[in-house]
Structures are given as structure tokens and as C-alpha cells.
Scaffold this active site. Structure first.
Site, PDB file in Angstrom:
ATOM      1  N   LEU A  75     -11.480  -3.413  24.284  1.00 46.05           N
ATOM      2  CA  LEU A  75     -10.327  -3.664  25.151  1.00 46.05           C
ATOM      3  C   LEU A  75     -10.700  -4.427  26.422  1.00 46.05           C
ATOM      4  CD1 LEU A  75      -8.717  -0.175  24.618  1.00 46.05           C
ATOM      5  CD2 LEU A  75      -8.252  -2.288  23.393  1.00 46.05           C
ATOM      6  N   CYS A  76     -11.856  -5.058  26.380  1.00 47.18           N
ATOM      7  CA  CYS A  76     -12.370  -5.778  27.536  1.00 47.18           C
ATOM      8  C   CYS A  76     -11.812  -7.210  27.537  1.00 47.18           C
ATOM      9  CB  CYS A  76     -13.884  -5.800  27.379  1.00 47.18           C
ATOM     10  SG  CYS A  76     -14.769  -5.842  28.871  1.00 47.18           S
ATOM     11  N   HIS A  77     -11.359  -7.686  28.703  1.00 49.84           N
ATOM     12  CA  HIS A  77     -10.815  -9.049  28.776  1.00 49.84           C
ATOM     13  C   HIS A  77     -11.941 -10.087  28.724  1.00 49.84           C
ATOM     14  CE1 HIS A  77      -7.729  -6.550  30.703  1.00 49.84           C
ATOM     15  NE2 HIS A  77      -6.876  -7.454  30.269  1.00 49.84           N
ATOM     16  N   MET A 113     -18.199  -4.028  33.202  1.00 48.03           N
ATOM     17  CA  MET A 113     -18.575  -3.940  31.786  1.00 48.03           C
ATOM     18  C   MET A 113     -19.580  -5.026  31.432  1.00 48.03           C
ATOM     19  SD  MET A 113     -17.264  -1.239  30.882  1.00 48.03           S
ATOM     20  CE  MET A 113     -18.161  -1.350  29.332  1.00 48.03           C
ATOM     21  N   GLU A 114     -19.412  -6.203  32.050  1.00 48.39           N
ATOM     22  CA  GLU A 114     -20.358  -7.293  31.821  1.00 48.39           C
ATOM     23  C   GLU A 114     -21.732  -6.921  32.378  1.00 48.39           C
ATOM     24  OE1 GLU A 114     -17.218  -7.588  32.473  1.00 48.39           O
ATOM     25  OE2 GLU A 114     -16.543  -8.932  30.876  1.00 48.39           O
ATOM     26  N   ASP A 128     -37.179  -3.803  21.836  1.00 47.47           N
ATOM     27  CA  ASP A 128     -37.490  -4.595  20.635  1.00 47.47           C
ATOM     28  C   ASP A 128     -38.836  -5.303  20.766  1.00 47.47           C
ATOM     29  OD1 ASP A 128     -36.898  -5.814  18.087  1.00 47.47           O
ATOM     30  OD2 ASP A 128     -36.583  -7.674  19.205  1.00 47.47           O
TER      31      ASP A 128
END
EC number: 4.6.1.17
Lengths: 265, 154
Positions: A75-77, A113-114, A128
Site C-alpha cells: 500500500l506504499c505510494h 518506508m523507503e 549475503d
């Protein structure tokens, strides 16, 4: 305030309409850390890793990840980021790598969020790159450090006063910042839903003469939501898991619970 | 008392097995009374499809221990067993079990009744019912409070 904006009235997931929000300059900084064996960290610092320069690769991975956040978080723009910065620092105390990601844009929605995605993916990349020599690495402490701009104003993890969703001198106890000189509050059932919070810390300094009644008064003075919720004549209270009366004195470290009449059985 | 047994759990239970666990290999027990509460499909509203039970971990167990302790002071009990479920349950599911054992029936009958009355008014559990017309928190009943109060005078 403490409602979930990604749910509509029916409880279904939705993308928030931000078209009416003002365009402001926004930044967000998130951190993460990767704890590892000291020898693994040495190898990163010396540059002796079989897969090459760990920190440089993780930095690029973090930047690329920030740009793809809306593809990962439902739901992130999608945002036009104006800046992404990912710093990785070797910390011999940890021992491990501390990651700090900052994202910036002029826009209508926040960029935390970014920043979180950048920090997380940088951490995954460190894992990794090093997993061949150390499988016991732990990715931890991923959180938003601060954000600026937007409707809710500037916010910082360490400064609780900047957080409108929380009360002055109070912090959600899920956060690592805990004070020894605090009361631990718990809310249950309907009351928990009304307040939108299940636990909370209140600094004892907020109460000059700490009793349960004074704590209730203090919480009620926060806003009308708290005032209404704690006004109920049926409100029950417990201190250290024993039912308690308003005159009960409180001391640092006490567990205080508020709940409606019980309905088990 | 080591024969006091209290469990707060998500899993279901079998009343028969619990009664047997309390009474088997004992020859001093003359009477066992058990109460099992089930989820009904109607309550404040019809068509209850499920309910969710929330509790206050830690305090719940302490409150139940205290109730058992109070019962042991009033009646000559040989053992008690309480199981209360938490989480989501559907109509027909067992939700609570109280088993009391004594040498003579009256002690077990009265203690079981007493424990249920106080469990309903003192132990921090809360029910949320899910119905066709929405979810709501069950409100406390005056009749439950009155049931617990009647023990205070006798």
C-alpha cells in the site's frame, strides 16, 4: 491518531488518498545493524572478502532498494525520491555493521518506508556477502530514527515529546527506550481498542504524589479520547496484577493495568 | 495445595479426561463435580458465529489461584482443576472447565459453584463476540455479580 490508515471502515486494506495533502520537503532516516563474529568484521574492514567490497555493494543495494519500495510494500505510494543516502559503518563494539539510510523528497507522503527498505536490504546484502564465512550473523534494530516534514511534523525516535500519537513523557513499551523510573501501563479488551494502545510507559516524574488516582487524572488530561475512556464508572484497575483502589500509591517499576469489567467463563 | 491445577490455554480440552486425571489412583475422593462452559450461538445478539477471549497473562493465573485458595478455606477439598481457554472459539466449543473433588458431595458441589461465580467476576478474561451484525465486547452481567455476592453472607 492511533488508527491504522491503511484499513478502510470495513477493515479492508486500502491505499490512502494523499491528493489533498500538502507537498512538503520530507526526510526520513532509518537504521539497521548486522551483528557478526569479530573476525568477519575484520575481513570486511581489510577488504579480504571472497565476494569483494561488502560495504560498497551493500550501499548500492540499499539505494536501489529504496527506489523499488512501492513494488515490495503493497500500500506504499510510488515516490520521486530526490535523495537516497546509505551509510555503512563498521562497529568493533557490536561487533558488526551499522547501517543508516536517509531518503528525501518534496512530496505528499512520508519516506520512512523507503528509508526502512534501504536499511533492510543493505543489511540483507551484508548477510549475503558474508554468509559463506559466518552464518550466525543477526540483523537487528531496524527502526525509523527520525522523520521531518508532513502533517504530523518532525518526529524522532528518541524524543517522545515530538510524537503526537503518544503522551508526553510516555512511550510505547515495545520501544527499546525504557526508563527505570517509570510505570508500565497495560490496557485490555474494549478499553485497549478505544485508546488504540495496549501498553505504555509513563515517567514517574509526571506525577508529583504518585497514586493511582493521580495517574488516571494525568492520563485524562492528555486529550478527550483518554478523558472519555478513563471516565467510565466501571473502570477496573490493578497494580502489579492485584486489583487496586484509586488511593493506591505507585512506585517506579509498578505494572498498572486498566480494564473493563471481566466477562470470562 | 499441590492438587490445585490451573491452565489458561488456546487448545480445547476433554472434560472426561480431566475428571479422570484428578480422580484416578485416589481412594480418598468420594465425590467429583465438574462444570463445563460452552460457547453459545446466541447471547446479547443472535447468530453468534465465534468469540475471541482475551486475558491478562500473569494476573489471570494469580486470580484463579486466589479463588481456589478461598474455596479451600471454606470447603474440605481433595483437589481442583481449572482450565480456561483463550483465543478464538466457535459455538459448541468448550470454553471453561472447573473440577472439584472432595470426600463428600456437598463440598465439591458448593466449591465448584463458588469457583465459577468468582471466576466470572474476578478473573481478568474478556469476551468479544462475532455476530452477523458485527463484533462487540460482551458486557458484564449484574446477575453474575449478585451470584458472587451471595457467598459473602454465608
Amino acid at each position: 491518531m492511533n488508527t491504522l490508515t491503511h484499513l478502510n471502515a470495513k477493515g479492508e486494506a486500502r491505499m490512502v488518498d494523499v491528493s489533498e495533502k500538502q507537498t512538503t520537503q520530507r526526510t526520513a532516516t532509518a537504521t539497521a545493524s548486522v551483528e557478526m563474529h569479530a573476525s568477519t568484521l575484520d575481513m570486511i574492514i581489510q577488504g579480504g572478502h571472497p565476494k569483494g567490497d561488502v560495504l560498497a555493494t551493500a550501499r548500492i543495494a540499499g539505494i536501489m532498494a529504496a527506489k523499488r519500495t512501492p513494488e515490495l510494500i503493497p500500500l506504499c505510494h510510488p515516490l520521486m525520491l530526490s535523495k537516497v543516502e546509505v551509510d555503512l559503518e563498521a562497529d568493533a563494539q557490536l561487533p558488526g555493521v551499522r547501517i543508516r539510510a536517509t531518503c528525501k523528497l518534496a512530496g505528499q507522503t512520508g519516506v520512512e518506508m523507503e528509508a526502512l527498505t534501504a536499511a533492510s536490504v543493505a543489511a540483507l546484502t551484508v548477510y549475503d556477502m558474508c554468509k559463506a564465512v559466518d552464518k550466525r550473523m543477526v540483523i537487528s534494530n531496524t527502526y525509523v530514527e527520525e522523520k521531518t516534514g508532513g502533517k504530523s511534523g518532525d518526529w524522532s525516535f528518541d524524543n517522545l515529546a515530538t510524537d503526537p500519537s503518544q503522551q508526553p513523557q510516555a512511550s510505547q513499551s515495545s520501544q527499546p527506550t525504557t526508563s527505570a523510573n517509570a510505570l508500565n501501563l497495560h490496557f485490555f479488551a474494549e478499553l485497549r481498542e478505544q485508546l488504540g494502545v495496549d501498553n505504555l510507559q509513563v515517567a514517574l516524574d509526571a506525577l508529583p504524589n504518585p497514586t493511582l488516582q493521580e495517574l488516571v487524572n494525568y492520563l485524562q488530561s492528555q486529550d478527550s479520547k483518554w478523558d472519555t475512556a478513563l471516565k467510565s464508572p466501571n473502570l477496573l484497575m490493578a497494580v502489579n496484577q492485584q486489583m487496586a483502589k484509586p488511593t493506591q500509591k505507585l512506585k517506579a517499576g509498578d505494572e498498572v493495568a486498566f480494564f473493563p469489567p471481566v466477562t470470562g467463563g | 495445595m499441590d492438587s490445585c491445577f490451573i491452565r489458561v490455554q488456546q487448545e480445547s480440552f476433554d472434560t472426561g479426561k480431566e475428571v479422570q486425571a484428578l480422580a484416578s489412583q485416589r481412594t480418598d475422593i468420594g465425590a467429583v463435580v465438574s462444570f463445563t462452559g460452552y460457547v453459545r450461538d446466541f447471547n446479547e445478539k443472535p447468530e453468534v458465529t465465534a468469540l475471541t477471549l482475551e486475558h491478562y497473562p500473569g494476573m489471570t493465573e494469580q486470580a484463579l489461584e486466589q479463588i481456589v485458595h478461598d474455596a479451600e478455606e471454606r470447603w474440605a477439598l481433595k483437589g481442583t482443576r481449572i482450565i480456561h481457554r483463550i483465543g478464538r472459539m466457535e459455538p459448541g466449543d468448550p470454553i471453561v472447565l472447573v473440577v472439584t473433588a472432595s470426600a463428600h458431595r456437598q463440598d465439591a458441589f458448593d466449591a465448584c459453584n463458588f469457583i465459577m461465580d468468582f471466576l466470572k467476576t474476578r478473573a481478568p478474561f474478556w469476551k468479544k463476540e462475532h455476530t452477523a451484525s458485527g463484533d462487540y465486547w460482551v458486557s458484564a452481567r449484574t446477575s453474575d455479580t449478585q451470584a458472587a455476592e451471595r457467598w459473602e453472607n454465608n
